[in-house]
Design a protein around this motif. Sequence first.
Motif, short mmCIF file in Angstrom:
data_model
loop_
_atom_site.label_atom_id
_atom_site.label_comp_id
_atom_site.label_asym_id
_atom_site.label_seq_id
_atom_site.Cartn_x
_atom_site.Cartn_y
_atom_site.Cartn_z
N GLN A 91 60.92 10.58 21.00
CA GLN A 91 61.13 12.01 20.84
C GLN A 91 60.12 12.82 21.64
OE1 GLN A 91 61.05 12.02 16.50
NE2 GLN A 91 63.24 12.44 16.45
N ILE A 92 58.90 12.32 21.78
CA ILE A 92 57.91 13.01 22.61
C ILE A 92 58.32 12.95 24.07
CG2 ILE A 92 55.53 12.92 23.43
CD1 ILE A 92 54.70 11.99 20.65
N GLN A 93 58.81 11.80 24.52
CA GLN A 93 59.19 11.64 25.92
C GLN A 93 60.49 12.38 26.24
OE1 GLN A 93 56.92 10.27 27.86
NE2 GLN A 93 55.76 9.88 26.00
N GLY A 94 61.42 12.44 25.28
CA GLY A 94 62.66 13.18 25.49
C GLY A 94 63.79 12.36 26.07
N ALA A 95 63.53 11.14 26.49
CA ALA A 95 64.58 10.27 27.03
C ALA A 95 64.05 8.85 27.04
CB ALA A 95 64.98 10.69 28.45
N ASP B 215 44.20 31.40 30.70
CA ASP B 215 43.00 31.68 29.90
C ASP B 215 41.80 30.86 30.35
OD1 ASP B 215 44.34 33.52 28.40
OD2 ASP B 215 44.73 32.18 26.72
N SER B 216 42.05 29.65 30.83
CA SER B 216 40.96 28.77 31.25
C SER B 216 40.70 28.87 32.75
CB SER B 216 41.28 27.32 30.88
OG SER B 216 42.48 26.89 31.49
N GLY B 217 41.13 29.94 33.35
CA GLY B 217 40.94 30.11 34.78
C GLY B 217 41.97 29.33 35.56
N GLU B 218 41.55 28.80 36.70
CA GLU B 218 42.47 28.09 37.58
C GLU B 218 42.48 26.59 37.31
OE1 GLU B 218 41.49 29.23 41.56
OE2 GLU B 218 42.20 31.29 41.30
N THR B 219 41.88 26.16 36.20
CA THR B 219 41.89 24.75 35.84
C THR B 219 43.16 24.43 35.07
OG1 THR B 219 39.48 24.63 35.73
CG2 THR B 219 40.71 22.91 34.59
N ALA B 220 43.97 23.56 35.64
CA ALA B 220 45.21 23.14 34.99
C ALA B 220 44.98 21.87 34.18
CB ALA B 220 46.30 22.91 36.03
N THR B 221 45.85 21.63 33.21
CA THR B 221 45.82 20.41 32.42
C THR B 221 47.13 19.67 32.61
OG1 THR B 221 44.37 21.37 30.75
CG2 THR B 221 45.61 19.41 30.13
N TYR B 222 47.02 18.42 33.05
CA TYR B 222 48.20 17.59 33.30
C TYR B 222 48.24 16.41 32.32
CZ TYR B 222 49.01 19.95 37.76
OH TYR B 222 49.29 20.88 38.73
N THR B 223 49.44 16.15 31.84
CA THR B 223 49.73 14.90 31.14
C THR B 223 50.94 14.28 31.83
OG1 THR B 223 51.03 16.19 29.55
CG2 THR B 223 48.80 15.57 28.89
N GLY B 224 51.30 13.07 31.40
CA GLY B 224 52.44 12.40 32.01
C GLY B 224 53.44 11.97 30.95
N TYR B 225 54.69 11.85 31.36
CA TYR B 225 55.71 11.31 30.46
C TYR B 225 56.62 10.37 31.23
CZ TYR B 225 59.12 14.97 31.96
OH TYR B 225 59.97 15.79 32.66
N PHE B 226 57.34 9.54 30.49
CA PHE B 226 58.16 8.51 31.10
C PHE B 226 59.31 8.17 30.16
CE2 PHE B 226 55.76 6.28 28.06
CZ PHE B 226 56.32 5.02 27.85
N GLU B 227 60.18 7.28 30.60
CA GLU B 227 61.27 6.81 29.76
C GLU B 227 60.90 5.45 29.19
OE1 GLU B 227 65.31 7.11 31.32
OE2 GLU B 227 64.55 8.43 32.89
N PRO B 228 60.57 5.38 27.91
CA PRO B 228 60.23 4.08 27.32
C PRO B 228 61.47 3.22 27.13
CG PRO B 228 60.28 5.77 25.63
CD PRO B 228 60.49 6.48 26.94
N GLU B 229 61.27 1.91 27.14
CA GLU B 229 62.34 0.98 26.77
C GLU B 229 62.00 0.42 25.41
OE1 GLU B 229 64.35 -1.75 29.59
OE2 GLU B 229 63.62 -3.32 28.23
N ILE B 230 62.92 0.57 24.46
CA ILE B 230 62.67 0.15 23.08
C ILE B 230 63.82 -0.71 22.58
CG2 ILE B 230 61.23 2.16 22.59
CD1 ILE B 230 63.56 3.50 21.31
#
Length: 399
Positions: free
Chosen positions: A211-215, A121-136
């Motif tokens: 839960q957002i990161q998934g691991a 819908d926004s053309g060829e512009t992609a949106t990137y975010t990042g995720y990681f494994e947190p240590e808690i």
Amino acid sequence: MTRLISSRRLSAMAGVCALGACSVVPPGGVAFRPTTYDSLPGWSGEPHASLLPMFLDECRTLGARPPESALGGASDTLPAGAHVADWLPACAQARSVPTGDEAAARAFFEQAFTPYVVAGDSGETATYTGYFEPEIRGATTQGGLFQTPLYGPPRDLVRAKATNGQTLSGHWVNGAFQPYDTRAQIDAGSLAGRAPVLLWLADPVDLFFLQIQGAGRVRLPDGTVRRVGYAARNGQAYVPIGRLLVEQGALSADQVSMSSIRAWLAAHPDQAQALMERNPNYVFFRILDETSDARGAPGALGIALTPGRSVAVDKTYLPLAAPVWVETQITLPSGQAGQWSHLAFAQDLGSGINGPTRADLYLGWGETAEHEAGGLHAGGRLVVLLPRADHGAASDAPS
């Protein structure tokens, strides 16, 4: 998170034109524009021989599935690669590439796959975010600081197929299939006696971001680490609380990041739980057998994720296992934004990853990964590599 492309494709069309070519994108749809490898900045400098084993790992996973198994993408819009069978010729070709031969590995990728710029819908512009494994912080028993349960899947949680083929999570209530309890209900104790408690965590905000990161990695009081990974979810809609903070004027849109959201929650402890509970989506975990610190948690494809080389995509539009050329910017520890253009592989999914030009880059674990993931919310371009119909004809990109 599945959005089907339907008869809306016949409605008003939006044109997306770039580089002299035009991709017609239906509202809510996707278009794929063929491009050349020469158009991918940094392609010639990639370590293709080192990346080929990642594709071969995928091939071993795909080879264990029926050829007709769907990997993602709508068959009426995806040029190729929607089913396992589409990838098997490329897998056979990859196995014949001499180990460590950089020229041969690059030639394989260029001959086996056609690169397509993805448009939405926004053309060829992609949106990137990042995720990681947190240590808690966590413990095996409840007590003291450790009062937040980390749940495994409830015993009555089931997955079912909808009439449109979409997989749903929930439970049966009086003969009707419904999403499982909301986050607020679970926080209030609705899972007592219905789900196993794997560990006890020190902070409910840690659980929310886990839960957002998934691991992630849970460090116990004796210093040992338990690795946990995604097992299931409750089937409730995912509501990003960053968007809610923008709507209530607490943050501006350009301020939203993992670190800014976490800072707001820490500064408003009296409002934190209520805000988190406005996202009813809830993830359940499992203890991972893999204990090596050298590998990431398994993604949706069942393969251990590789930092900087694995991405989560929306499989409504893009197939799992596909090589993906990522073009975006990552904020370095120095605070400067640096161009990031590399080959990765679609090996994971995410509740908040919706749309053909939306992707989440896996960045690993540790402080550097947390910094990079927390600060990554950038535009760019997404190019997917899909199997050629001729499976091995000469590349159209100059060598």
